[in-house]
Design an enzyme around this catalytic site. Structure first.
Site, PDB file in Angstrom:
ATOM      1  N   HIS A  21       2.405  -8.367  -5.064  1.00 45.10           N
ATOM      2  CA  HIS A  21       3.616  -8.188  -4.255  1.00 45.10           C
ATOM      3  C   HIS A  21       4.486  -7.085  -4.796  1.00 45.10           C
ATOM      4  CE1 HIS A  21       2.628 -12.610  -4.235  1.00 45.10           C
ATOM      5  NE2 HIS A  21       2.007 -12.027  -3.238  1.00 45.10           N
ATOM      6  N   CYS A  51      -3.694  -0.810  11.167  1.00 47.58           N
ATOM      7  CA  CYS A  51      -2.505  -0.871  10.295  1.00 47.58           C
ATOM      8  C   CYS A  51      -2.832  -1.155   8.829  1.00 47.58           C
ATOM      9  CB  CYS A  51      -1.509  -1.902  10.814  1.00 47.58           C
ATOM     10  SG  CYS A  51      -2.098  -3.593  10.684  1.00 47.58           S
TER      11      CYS A  51
END
Ligand code: PEP
Ligand code: MG
Length: 747
Positions: A363, A676
């Site tokens: 993250h 994407c």
């Protein structure tokens, strides 16, 4: 520890303290130290080898070997018994050294007379600095007490080496933390920056490794351990942890209260070390055990001990992150690892980030990428070398960090930065132009986002809209589940900032590597293929429903675009869409305005969806290929595993044929389709996707300029021919053909 060894060791340390306190040059100090050790231990030889660079050990002082060999004899890491001691971080105690595997005879030292050998690593916090060696003529193993005494001395030598006590006239060694060093890691985020090191956790400096008064040191140690125990107890009772998490914390607490840990440190102090040096000695041992252990449980326990030792050192020295240096103007954060929450606290002020651990899919890496902060991961040893205030060059394109670079490297790097700045200017000049290829085809370029802070990039990058808004980032950066009202206001603000441009919100994609600290962890054998994303949303629909409601409320009557992640079969999409229908119905009953228009799409992230019945392609309002996941499942190559992550090329003809088939099927249903995944932001890949028929791509904002620049220079029809020719030629990847053709275009 037997009484005799205690006194011997303490006596030796007392004499060492006097020797080290003398105002002599580095080499004279080293010479004095080896003489002292040899006479106290009654061995014929005592030598100190220190690292000259990361790979080479140099004989720096000796009592008993040929003096001519000092600063001449060098060994590679792992070479001979000395090199092996350093490499393994373990004592080698050999009664008959020549018979020992790995022995290497160094004729210039005259060591052939000495049969027995004992090498002890000189290491500070697991970082090898050198080797302390004693040798004797008599064939014998050194006793455990002798080895222990040598370990205690080695600890003091490590501290003194770190403080630069052996540097200076005649020592032929440069001071620690002053040499230029290069660290080769992996690319986390491209870009080149020059900045100043800012350590996430500053190094603790121990200036008094030898106890002046053992009783005083024991008192300091015991008081610090009590403080530590109280703070850990408070931390745990305040955390409100339950279940597995509570169990983990309880283990940590038990460690803090461990009698045997305290006893070992007390014994080190009784043998002459200061409280700090005793903590470090046990910590170093734990770190070298951690490096060797194959058992994950043992590694975890050693990790706990490492963490507790750091806290204890901070208590003892009063040094810590809160007393660290001020943040420089151009900070490059250097850390072992960092969580997304901590990274967000530092904010966008960071110029670059270099981590010892970390992974591309973490993250923190996603946050760094979203902010276009150059990031290098897996740069091993950098936290041991870097000091606050050091100059550092971060080459995110190569995954290389230059610490304290020399002038030549600085000059070359300045050229690289200038070249990138010129390229940025070029991209800025086409920011408001369409991504129109020479053949006339226009490609819609959008940006990926996930934080409110990303939205300003929509203007500066020239993105047409947000092609992927990863909603889970909002969940990941908090320590408790966000409320519906918080989410709806956030989604509303995202749409406000987009100023009418389309924002494609992807519903929560948690699971796999994205673990929410406030949700019960699932111990799954293979989380990437486990209970994640929409699977969680459908099985436990509470959060999904709350999120869909928040999206409808945030839209406040404006058009809304939502897509579901990780759809593996059409029925999952239908169930998710039914949840959206229910949310709309509920909102309408509650009197909230409904979106003026709503589009519901699915991400193609599992190969199965590419083979779904055509009716699925008719049903969805749009599709978006999540290439990161689709590629990992297509090639069965974990995107998080550095060993296999780059093994298969995205431009492999098998993958391209699969993508083309998906585009063809979407076109047959008249369903818009975009790409994407990260590959959409790589210019050559983007070009090939456009040539295959993708008319919309979504990528990190800084990639939009380079991708647009390339698309505008070529005809997609010609690119398509190049791809076709390469495919028919039997090539496994079309990359070479396309890059060769592009070079030719430039000429
Ligand atoms: C993907 O898988 O390509 C994608 C865009 O989703 P994420 O990277 O968030 O898994
Ligand atoms: Mg994905």
């Amino acid at each position: 520890m037997p009484h005799r060894a205690e006194t011997e060791s303490r006596k030796l340390l007392g004499r060492l303290r006097e020797a080290l306190a003398e105002d002599s040059a580095g080499q004279a100090r080293l010479d004095h130290v080896v003489q002292l050790i040899a006479s106290s231990m009654q061995t014929e030889v005592c030598s100190i080898y220190l690292f000259r660079d990361a790979e080479t050990l140099e004989l720096c002082a000796t009592e008993g070997l040929q003096q001519d060999a000092v600063h001449q004899t060098r060994l590679k890491l792992g070479e001979g018994l000395v090199g092996r001691t350093a490499e393994r971080g373990q004592v080698i105690n050999a009664a008959n050294a020549p018979a020992r595997a790995g022995f290497r005879y160094m004729p210039e030292t005259g060591e052939e007379k000495f049969i027995s050998f004992c090498g002890v690593p000189i290491a500070r916090l697991g970082q090898p600095l050198g080797v302390l060696v004693v040798q004797s003529r008599e064939q014998r193993r050194f006793t455990p007490d002798e080895v222990y005494a040598l370990e205690v001395v080695a600890m003091v030598l490590a501290e003194m080496t770190e403080l630069g006590a052996f540097v200076g006239e005649g020592a032929a060694l440069s001071a620690p933390h002053q040499r230029p060093e290069m660290f080769r890691g992996l690319i986390g985020q491209e870009g080149a920056v020059r900045g100043t090191v800012y350590l996430h956790e500053p190094r603790v400096v121990v200036t008094n490794p030898i106890a002046e008064d053992t009783e005083v040191e024991l008192g300091r140690l015991r008081a610090a351990v009590e403080d530590l125990q109280t703070s850990v107890d408070t931390m745990i009772s305040d955390s409100g942890a339950a279940g597995d998490q509570a169990e983990i914390l309880e283990n940590y607490r038990l460690f803090a209260h461990s009698r045997s840990w305290l006893r070992r440190m007390e014994a080190d102090v009784e043998n002459g070390l200061s409280a700090e040096a005793a903590v470090e000695k046990e910590q170093s041992l734990a770190r070298s055990r951690m490096g060797r252990s194959k058992d994950a449980y043992m590694r975890e326990r050693a990790n706990d001990l490492d963490d507790l030792s750091n806290r204890l050192l901070r208590i003892l020295t009063g040094q810590g992150s809160d007393t660290g240096a001020d943040m420089p103007d151009d900070p490059v954060l250097v850390a072992k690892n960092i969580g997304p929450g901590e990274l967000l606290e530092y904010g966008k002020a960071l110029r670059g980030i270099v981590l010892e651990e970390g992974s591309v899919g973490s993250h923190a890496a996603i946050v760094a990428r979203a902010w276009a902060i150059p990031l290098i991961i897996r740069a091993s040893r950098i936290t041991a070398e870097a000091l606050n205030g050091d100059t550092i060059l971060v080459d995110g394109d190569q995954g290389i960090a230059h610490l304290r670079p020399d002038e030549t490297v600085q000059a070359a790097f300045a050229d690289k930065i200038a070249m990138q700045a010129r390229a940025q200017e070029r991209y800025a000049s086409i920011r408001d132009e369409p991504a129109q290829a020479k053949c006339g085809t226009v490609i819609s370029l959008n940006m990926n986002a996930g934080l409110m802070a990303d939205l300003p990039s929509i203007e500066s990058s020239g993105a047409e809209g947000v092609g992927l808004f990863r909603t889970e980032l909002q969940f990941l950066i908090r320590n408790k589940m966000p409320k519906r009202s918080e989410l709806s206001s956030l989604y509303g603000r995202v749409m406000d900032s987009a100023k009418g441009r389309r924002v494609t919100f992807r519903t929560l994609d948690i699971g796999s590597d994205k673990v929410l600290s406030y949700m019960k962890p699932n111990d799954e054998p293979n989380p990437a293929m486990g209970w994640r994303a929409l699977r969680v949303g459908l099985d436990k629909p509470g959060v999904l429903r709350m999120q869909l409601q928040a999206l409808v409320r945030g839209a406040a009557g404006r058009p809304l675009t939502v897509m579901f992640p990780f759809v593996a079969d059409p029925s999952e999409f239908q169930s998710a869409r039914a949840e959206m229908d229910k949310a709309l119905e509920r909102e309408s009953i509650l009197g909230h305005p409904l979106p003026e228009n709503i589009e519901i799409g699915a991400m193609v992230e599992t190969p199965s969806l590419g083979f779904a019945p055509q009716s699925f392609f008719d049903d969805v309002d749009f599709l978006s290929v999540g290439g990161n996941d689709l590629k990992q499942f297509f090639f069965a190559a974990d995107r998080e595993n550095e060993r296999v992550r780059r093994r298969y090329d995205t431009l492999d003809v098998s993958f391209l044929s699969f993508l083309e088939q998906i585009v063809t099927r979407a076109n047959a249903s008249g369903t818009p389709i975009s790409f994407c995944g990260e590959d959409a932001g790589r210019p050559i890949e983007a070009l090939v996707f456009a040539a295959l028929g993708f008319r919309s791509l979504s990528m990190r904002p800084p990639s939009i300029g380079p991708v647009k620049h390339l698309i505008r220079r070529v005809s997609l029809e010609e690119v398509r021919e190049v791809v076709e020719d390469a495919r028919t030629s039997g090539a496994q990847s079309v990359r070479k053909a396309v890059t060769d053709w592009l070079v030719f275009q430039q000429d």
